[in-house]
Enzyme design. Structure first.
Site, mmCIF file in Angstrom:
data_model
loop_
_atom_site.group_PDB
_atom_site.id
_atom_site.type_symbol
_atom_site.label_atom_id
_atom_site.label_comp_id
_atom_site.label_asym_id
_atom_site.label_seq_id
_atom_site.Cartn_x
_atom_site.Cartn_y
_atom_site.Cartn_z
ATOM 1 N N GLN A 128 0.837 -1.203 0.000
ATOM 2 C CA GLN A 128 0.000 0.000 0.000
ATOM 3 C C GLN A 128 0.870 1.252 0.000
ATOM 4 O O GLN A 128 1.704 1.429 0.881
ATOM 5 C CB GLN A 128 -0.915 -0.004 1.220
ATOM 6 C CG GLN A 128 -1.755 1.264 1.371
ATOM 7 C CD GLN A 128 -2.793 1.141 2.474
ATOM 8 O OE1 GLN A 128 -3.748 0.389 2.380
ATOM 9 N NE2 GLN A 128 -2.605 1.884 3.551
ATOM 10 N N GLY A 129 0.668 2.133 -0.977
ATOM 11 C CA GLY A 129 1.438 3.364 -1.082
ATOM 12 C C GLY A 129 0.590 4.584 -0.782
ATOM 13 O O GLY A 129 0.201 5.318 -1.704
ATOM 14 N N TYR A 130 0.293 4.800 0.490
ATOM 15 C CA TYR A 130 -0.497 5.947 0.923
ATOM 16 C C TYR A 130 0.371 6.947 1.689
ATOM 17 O O TYR A 130 0.652 8.039 1.230
ATOM 18 C CB TYR A 130 -1.651 5.495 1.825
ATOM 19 C CG TYR A 130 -2.908 5.073 1.116
ATOM 20 C CD1 TYR A 130 -2.945 4.853 -0.254
ATOM 21 C CD2 TYR A 130 -4.087 4.874 1.831
ATOM 22 C CE1 TYR A 130 -4.105 4.461 -0.891
ATOM 23 C CE2 TYR A 130 -5.260 4.478 1.202
ATOM 24 C CZ TYR A 130 -5.271 4.274 -0.153
ATOM 25 O OH TYR A 130 -6.421 3.882 -0.770
ATOM 26 N N SER A 131 0.782 6.569 2.904
ATOM 27 C CA SER A 131 1.457 7.497 3.811
ATOM 28 C C SER A 131 2.788 7.981 3.250
ATOM 29 O O SER A 131 3.500 7.258 2.543
ATOM 30 C CB SER A 131 1.703 6.838 5.170
ATOM 31 O OG SER A 131 0.481 6.546 5.821
ATOM 32 N N SER A 163 3.909 -1.799 4.260
ATOM 33 C CA SER A 163 4.001 -3.118 4.885
ATOM 34 C C SER A 163 4.383 -4.198 3.878
ATOM 35 O O SER A 163 3.790 -4.283 2.798
ATOM 36 C CB SER A 163 2.661 -3.486 5.533
ATOM 37 O OG SER A 163 2.292 -2.537 6.498
ATOM 38 N N GLU A 246 -10.815 -1.261 4.945
ATOM 39 C CA GLU A 246 -9.778 -1.530 5.956
ATOM 40 C C GLU A 246 -10.340 -1.459 7.358
ATOM 41 O O GLU A 246 -9.946 -2.217 8.242
ATOM 42 C CB GLU A 246 -8.637 -0.529 5.799
ATOM 43 C CG GLU A 246 -7.485 -0.752 6.767
ATOM 44 C CD GLU A 246 -6.365 0.244 6.584
ATOM 45 O OE1 GLU A 246 -5.220 -0.085 6.940
ATOM 46 O OE2 GLU A 246 -6.620 1.356 6.094
ATOM 47 N N ASN A 367 -5.288 7.898 17.094
ATOM 48 C CA ASN A 367 -6.463 8.109 17.942
ATOM 49 C C ASN A 367 -6.936 9.558 17.890
ATOM 50 O O ASN A 367 -8.140 9.833 17.904
ATOM 51 C CB ASN A 367 -6.138 7.725 19.387
ATOM 52 C CG ASN A 367 -6.371 6.251 19.654
ATOM 53 O OD1 ASN A 367 -6.555 5.467 18.731
ATOM 54 N ND2 ASN A 367 -6.360 5.870 20.917
#
Length: 387
Positions: A128-131, A163, A246, A367
């Site tokens: 996954q290439g988001y952050s 990840s 997710e 959070n």
């Protein structure tokens, strides 16, 4: 609502449990109770292919795409039995649980035919290439860009916390394809092959010694023009659709796995006598009650077959519970949990649990950010002023 299961569903449970027990007592016994997310990659690839061959890999997908059209109840049962059997963490999780449903919802028929079979068979693995370093919870501030060059997109930028990227074949990348755009505008959802000269992976060593995550650098990386899901400039809608997945059914398996961590803490408390401490017994009881409440709440929310406003609270709920469980683990272990024996390949189980659970309140939305989402989207409160 009814939180129990029908006789037919219990027969399905028995079928799942029997298959898992057979496999994990035989050829795949070394993978049983494997906690590392990066160890034994080839054996875990074989495990994924075995699951696919017997029809257990993508049970929630429609039959047209290789799944079983499993009901929500059956998916819950599978997640429970998978965790109870001590089956290994799935290397294909991102493809099976996140990208697959997203492609089914947003991709063209040509894209589905191209990418879904490899995920379902256990042959293609995804990251996954988001952050990004300065775009985590605030995903709209990402800077990775993609420019169309003939029949290919050329990608430059950096992603972080990718990840299992070292074991993946492909990565889906949220990139800015409209120069000068800001926030959620001008983004596209690209499918990019990882094994190419324009991509460099750098493992991130974690506190517990694992290197599950990576930094991913794009320097002129390329992907085909047609590998845009949902249309150019519509990446934000696709990305939010994936995040809904997710935070929905896909997290259920993770939560079901918490019982194994709890049982390990109880076993440690019995072994070293910490169970005789009234304060420890009280915290163990509270943790157990929290585990049961968490399961019932997840089932109640997911039974609506959509993500109502109450679902927005789930991430804060389970992440905080899991963080507290890690602290309980160290208090049960005492000083012995702080020392690894000479020559030991892994750190003590309680210490590893403590360090791993610290991340729960950060990944997938901190959070603090989640509380903002609850306030704005569930309660309708004014948006927080931008500084």
């Amino acid at each position: 609502m009814r939180l129990g299961f029908t006789p037919e569903q219990e027969r399905f449970r028995a079928e799942v449990a029997d298959w898992l027990e057979t496999q994990l007592s035989g050829r795949f016994k070394p993978l049983r109770n494997l906690k590392s997310q990066s160890a034994m990659p080839e054996e875990r690839r074989d495990w994924e292919r075995a699951m696919a061959a017997d029809g257990w890999s993508v049970i929630g997908w429609p039959k047209a795409y290789g799944g079983r059209d499993a009901s929500l109840a059956e998916q819950v049962i599978f997640a429970e039995e998978y965790a109870r059997a001590g089956a290994p963490g799935r290397m294909s999780h991102i493809g099976v649980e996140l990208l697959g449903p997203t492609l089914i919802a947003f991709a063209s028929e040509e894209q589905k035919a191209r990418f879904l079979p490899g995920i379902a068979s256990g042959d293609d693995y995804w990251a996954q290439g988001y952050s990004e370093p300065n775009a985590g919870s605030d995903l709209g501030s990402l800077r990775t860009r993609a420019v169309l060059d003939g029949d290919e997109w050329v990608i430059d930028g950096q992603k972080i916390w990718t990840s299992l990227a070292r074991h993946a074949d492909w990565i889906f990348v949220l990139a800015r394809t409209e120069p000068g755009s800001r926030g959620s505008k001008g983004l596209s959802f690209l499918l990019v092959p990882l094994k190419q000269p324009g991509i460099t992976l750098r493992p991130i060593r974690q506190m517990n010694g694992e290197a599950e995550f990576n930094e991913t650098f794009f320097d002129g990386a390329r992907t085909a023009k047609e590998n845009v899901v949902g249309g150019v400039g519509n990446g934000w809608a696709v990305a939010m659709g994936l995040l809904a997945t997710e935070r929905g059914v896909s997290t259920l398996g993770q939560q079901m796995g918490f019982i194994a961590d709890y049982d390990a803490i109880v076993a440690a408390a019995r072994a070293n006598g910490a169970i005789d401490d009234p304060a420890i017994r009280d915290r163990l009881a509270r943790a157990y009650a929290g585990l049961k409440i968490m399961r019932a709440t997840a089932l109640r929310i997911l039974s609506a077959e959509q993500l109502p406003r109450a679902a927005l609270t789930q991430k804060v709920h389970w992440a905080s519970w899991y963080r507290d469980l890690g602290e309980l683990a160290m208090d049960v272990a005492g000083q012995t949990g702080e020392v690894a024996l000479p020559g030991a390949e892994t750190m003590p189980r309680m210490a590893d649990l403590f360090l791993s659970t610290r991340a729960a309140t950060i990944y997938g939305g901190t959070n603090q950010i989640q509380r903002n989402i609850i306030a704005e989207r569930a309660l309708g409160l004014p948006r927080e002023p931008k500084g």
